[in-house]
Design an enzyme around this catalytic site. Structure first.
Site, PDB file in Angstrom:
ATOM      1  N   ASN A   1     -40.561  39.999  69.974  1.00 29.59           N
ATOM      2  CA  ASN A   1     -40.128  38.607  69.805  1.00 29.59           C
ATOM      3  C   ASN A   1     -41.325  37.665  69.792  1.00 29.59           C
ATOM      4  O   ASN A   1     -41.409  36.741  68.969  1.00 29.59           O
ATOM      5  CB  ASN A   1     -39.178  38.204  70.936  1.00 29.59           C
ATOM      6  CG  ASN A   1     -37.819  38.851  70.840  1.00 29.59           C
ATOM      7  OD1 ASN A   1     -37.474  39.457  69.824  1.00 29.59           O
ATOM      8  ND2 ASN A   1     -37.034  38.733  71.894  1.00 29.59           N
TER       9      ASN A   1
ATOM     10  N   HIS B   1     -26.608  32.546  54.104  1.00 33.14           N
ATOM     11  CA  HIS B   1     -26.504  33.189  55.408  1.00 33.14           C
ATOM     12  C   HIS B   1     -25.063  33.574  55.718  1.00 33.14           C
ATOM     13  O   HIS B   1     -24.782  34.175  56.751  1.00 33.14           O
ATOM     14  CB  HIS B   1     -27.057  32.224  56.467  1.00 33.14           C
ATOM     15  CG  HIS B   1     -27.260  32.834  57.814  1.00 33.14           C
ATOM     16  ND1 HIS B   1     -26.519  32.456  58.910  1.00 33.14           N
ATOM     17  CD2 HIS B   1     -28.114  33.794  58.255  1.00 33.14           C
ATOM     18  CE1 HIS B   1     -26.911  33.141  59.970  1.00 33.14           C
ATOM     19  NE2 HIS B   1     -27.878  33.960  59.600  1.00 33.14           N
TER      20      HIS B   1
ATOM     21  N   TYR C   1     -25.720  44.266  68.583  1.00 30.95           N
ATOM     22  CA  TYR C   1     -25.448  42.843  68.399  1.00 30.95           C
ATOM     23  C   TYR C   1     -23.960  42.597  68.635  1.00 30.95           C
ATOM     24  O   TYR C   1     -23.117  43.305  68.078  1.00 30.95           O
ATOM     25  CB  TYR C   1     -25.775  42.392  66.975  1.00 30.95           C
ATOM     26  CG  TYR C   1     -27.236  42.191  66.657  1.00 30.95           C
ATOM     27  CD1 TYR C   1     -28.222  42.912  67.315  1.00 30.95           C
ATOM     28  CD2 TYR C   1     -27.633  41.291  65.684  1.00 30.95           C
ATOM     29  CE1 TYR C   1     -29.560  42.728  67.007  1.00 30.95           C
ATOM     30  CE2 TYR C   1     -28.971  41.105  65.372  1.00 30.95           C
ATOM     31  CZ  TYR C   1     -29.932  41.830  66.031  1.00 30.95           C
ATOM     32  OH  TYR C   1     -31.256  41.660  65.721  1.00 30.95           O
TER      33      TYR C   1
ATOM     34  N   ARG D   1     -27.270  31.097  73.416  1.00 26.29           N
ATOM     35  CA  ARG D   1     -28.122  32.206  73.818  1.00 26.29           C
ATOM     36  C   ARG D   1     -29.600  31.834  73.830  1.00 26.29           C
ATOM     37  O   ARG D   1     -30.331  32.146  74.758  1.00 26.29           O
ATOM     38  CB  ARG D   1     -27.921  33.387  72.863  1.00 26.29           C
ATOM     39  CG  ARG D   1     -28.728  34.627  73.236  1.00 26.29           C
ATOM     40  CD  ARG D   1     -28.814  35.590  72.071  1.00 26.29           C
ATOM     41  NE  ARG D   1     -29.830  35.177  71.113  1.00 26.29           N
ATOM     42  CZ  ARG D   1     -29.744  35.347  69.785  1.00 26.29           C
ATOM     43  NH1 ARG D   1     -28.677  35.891  69.279  1.00 26.29           N
ATOM     44  NH2 ARG D   1     -30.724  34.952  68.995  1.00 26.29           N
TER      45      ARG D   1
END
Length: 764
Positions: free
Chosen positions: A117, A506, A539, A635
């Site tokens: 990340n 998206h 996920y 999140r």
């Protein structure tokens, strides 16, 4: 309340305190440390901590700024910085690696996730800030920080986090792996003669042939350093000529560890290469051999408006990114000053771009250790459930065909608790094989390496069905894979498009058109996540399979918009960005305010990945002032500052981080007792609202609405994995009160599925 001058003083102080050497996380580029010295996690005062049980455990990046008494909703003090907010999210990810409740090998995996990340953050955001500064931009962001201030804070935050990563490995996980699992990561210098001879044989047989030593002199220019590559910088001396030379050896990414004869004993391959570097430079004296790693800018400017070929533009962008400027140089503390200076000159970097990293410079090798270790030190294996409606006896040997099930009523699937392959993937595969299906249309944003969905679409096209796929080739870091899949689909006869100029697609939508007797019927999947069977295992995403005619007509119009020219396309049910999503959200917020003003309850529960849009934040502040109760489950990045009197005292923000990556988006509007709920692909970020094609689906089915309500209720009761965002910018890990039960959101969702599974098994 503080004055404007006090606020400026605090911000200036924040550049110095808690983010540099005073924070224990930064060293001067010229400093050195003993090989035996192990880093310690920086000591963080309460003002700079993520708190657990009232105690600070990790730093935080966001600033604590007082809100003036005369502040307006646009005042910078009411907004957190987006870059620093993201860093705070990654601190919460890192905490999973430090949390004793997390299985040991999963803690190791979270270390690798945190580093990955952070690497992407540096590539995109540090690179982006440097590009903005290079363009001479000085305009401050919404929170009042100009690009130079942001870059200073980000660099310091990245340094501190990277030091904490190293400390978590050296001080905690490395000895724990040895003590509890017998997995010992050895130092090359501490190997005995027999072990060293074994490693030498492996080195000569497997490593030596694939290495390419590169000298730097007038006949050999400084070599190209690929992004995120780990390298060995060597300073050599010719013993006869007394001349000094620089050389570089790239550490092969295909090999991370060399196994020793003793079971589960490993030595890092970079240490082995350094230990036997003399074999690479016979006849030369090695003065120093130091590891380093470079990070290149991934924030490459593109101009789709003038691109005459989108694929060509993306290909050029990928090449440009490969050769983009280096934005970070990571080095070992032991690297000599002259080698540091040489690398900085060759890479055209400033000293601020040099990051001294104690311990391992690269943690991707942890993935293998975590994956191959014993199960009792990992999360309990999980087999996703197949929804009962899809496994009852019916028209086929394997149960009812999926179209019969969907016609009987909308079907919600929640991954990874419920199977992706047995639901969404099955939907597409059955559509490809069904002789009554005449057309399949789908958006693809990210997909797996071995995609059965791609195979199904190819099969459908080869069978003569009309197949149209929008492949979003601009999806960050997936461009090359998506272009390859687009080529495979085109070769099979699929109509492939690559998105709209200036907009990234998206949306997560599949449309199936089927001939049923004398009529044409449509079936759709609208979801929150990518069509990727691999990420669907980790996920948390929601999708709805529906045969509602209105949704089908909207999906037809959506694909006409995506593949043709229809910028003002209309929709009956779907809420589509960029044209319609922002107005729809603003309308619902104003409706909740109107309910409160009329004496009814105003309530909003929003679950998403990120919140940064200024207009929506101001609208939420207005709703809070009117008395609307607002719970935000965000999140990651959140720029809204909760709990500020007069602005956000009725807003609560929490972040859930744990076993699964919270990726679904659920939006609940109380609507005066007649709730309205949406699911879909969009976060409340400016890019999602204005620069992307997004799709949200209003949920009409009462059973699904009830299930989503329970999902949100459990998320709001979590006191194990949920972090509460305080007005100061601190995140506090929640814990149960004296009479409260422990509620772990992920565990509760797994238990609910097990309960449904037992019920189904009992009825068979």
């Amino acid at each position: 309340m503080a004055s404007e001058s006090d606020e400026a003083t605090q911000r200036t102080r924040a550049l110095r305190v808690g983010r540099g050497s005073d924070d224990g996380g930064e060293r001067s580029p010229s400093s050195s440390a003993s090989v035996e010295t192990r880093p310690e996690i920086p000591s963080i005062g309460p003002r700079f901590g993520h708190r657990v049980r009232g105690e600070p455990v990790l730093p935080r990046a966001t600033d604590q700024v007082s809100v003036p008494a005369d502040a307006t909703p646009r005042h910078p003090s009411l907004y957190f910085n987006p870059e620093l907010s993201w860093l705070d999210f990654n601190w919460r990810v890192l905490y999973q690696a430090m949390d004793e409740r997390t299985p040991l090998l999963e803690r190791l995996r979270f270390l690798a996730i945190t580093e990955n990340n952070l690497d992407e953050f540096v590539m995109k955001r540090v690179g982006g800030l440097k590009r903005v500064l290079g363009a001479g931009v000085v305009k401050p962001s919404l929170d009042g920080l100009d690009p130079a201030e942001q870059l200073d804070l980000v660099r310091a935050g990245v340094r501190t986090m990277r030091v904490c990563l190293a400390a978590a490995w050296e001080e905690d996980l490395r000895p724990r792996l040895a003590e509890e699992l017998g997995i010992v990561v050895r130092d090359f210098d501490h190997l005995n003669d027999a072990e060293r001879e074994h490693v030498r044989r492996v080195f000569m047989d497997r490593i030596y042939p694939i290495l390419t030593p590169l000298a730097v002199d007038p006949g050999h220019p400084f070599p190209f350093l690929s992004n995120m590559s780990l390298s060995l910088a060597l300073m050599l001396e010719h013993p006869e000529r007394r001349t000094r030379h620089f050389a570089r050896v790239k550490i092969p990414p295909s090999v991370r560890w060399i196994e020793l004869p003793e079971s589960n004993h490993l030595v890092p391959v970079d240490e082995v290469i350094r230990g036997f570097a003399g074999d690479l430079f016979r006849g030369m004296k090695i003065e120093s051999a130091s590891l380093f790693r470079v990070t290149r800018n991934a924030d490459v400017a593109r101009d789709e408006e003038v691109a005459d070929d989108l694929l060509k533009m993306i290909s050029e962008e990928l090449r440009e990114r490969r050769f983009a400027r280096v934005v970070r140089l990571e080095v070992e503390p032991e690297m000599p000053n002259d080698v540091r200076a040489f690398l900085l000159r060759q890479l055209e970097l400033d000293e601020e771009d040099l990051y001294e990293i104690p311990g391992l410079l690269e943690m991707s090798g942890f993935w293998r250790i975590a994956a191959e270790g014993p199960w009792q030190h990992r999360y309990e294996p999980w087999e996703p459930m197949i929804p009962p409606r899809l496994i009852r006896e019916g028209e086929t040997e394997d149960g009812p065909d999926i179209f019969t099930v969907i016609r009987a009523g909308d079907l919600m699937v929640h991954h990874p608790y419920e199977s992706f392959t047995a639901t969404v993937q099955r939907f597409i595969e059955e559509a490809a094989s069904d002789p009554d299906v005449v057309a399949i249309k789908q958006t693809l944003y990210r997909t797996g390496e071995q995609s059965r969905i791609i195979a199904a679409l190819v099969k459908a096209a080869e069978a003569g069905k009309a197949v149209a796929v929008l492949v979003e080739v601009t999806a960050r870091f997936d461009e090359a894979d998506n272009m390859e899949w687009a080529s495979v689909l085109e070769e099979a006869g699929v109509n492939v498009t690559y998105g709209l100029v200036g907009l990234k697609t998206h949306a997560k939508v599949v449309l199936v058109v089927r001939e049923e007797g004398d009529e044409i019927r449509t079936y759709c999947h609208i979801g929150t996540g990518n069509y990727n069977s691999e990420t669907a295992q980790i996920y948390a995403d929601i999708g709805i399979l529906t045969a509602q005619p209105e949704i089908g007509r909207d999906a037809v119009n959506l694909f006409h918009y995506l593949t043709g020219y229809a910028p003002q396309q209309r929709y009956e049910e779907l809420i589509v960005a960029p044209n319609y999503l922002r107005p729809a959200i603003m309308d619902r917020i104003e409706r909740e305010i109107a309910h409160v003003e009329a004496g009814r309850q105003g309530r909003m529960i929003m679950k998403m990945n990120g919140l940064d849009d200024p207009k929506l934040i101001r609208a939420l502040y207005a709703a809070s002032r009117a008395g609307v109760e607002i719970d935000l489950i965000v999140r990651g990045q959140c720029r809204l500052r909760p709990g500020i009197p007069g602005f956000s005292e009725n807003i609560r923000v929490r972040s859930i981080v744990g076993r699964f990556l919270e990726h679904d988006r659920i939006f609940w509007w109380e609507n005066g007792g007649t709730p309205e709920v949406w699911i879909g692909s969009a976060d409340w970020r400016r890019r999602n609202l204005d620069d992307r094609v997004e799709v949200l689906l209003p949920v009409r089915d009462r059973r699904i609405t009830k299930r989503l309500r329970k999902t949100l209720q459990v998320a709001l009761r979590d006191n194990q994995r949920a972090w509460e965002l305080l007005p100061t910018g601190e995140y506090v890990l929640l814990e149960p009160g004296p009479r409260q039960r422990r509620v772990d959101y992920h565990d509760r969702m797994l238990r609910a599925v097990r309960k449904r599974r037992r019920k189904v098994d009992g009825n068979q």
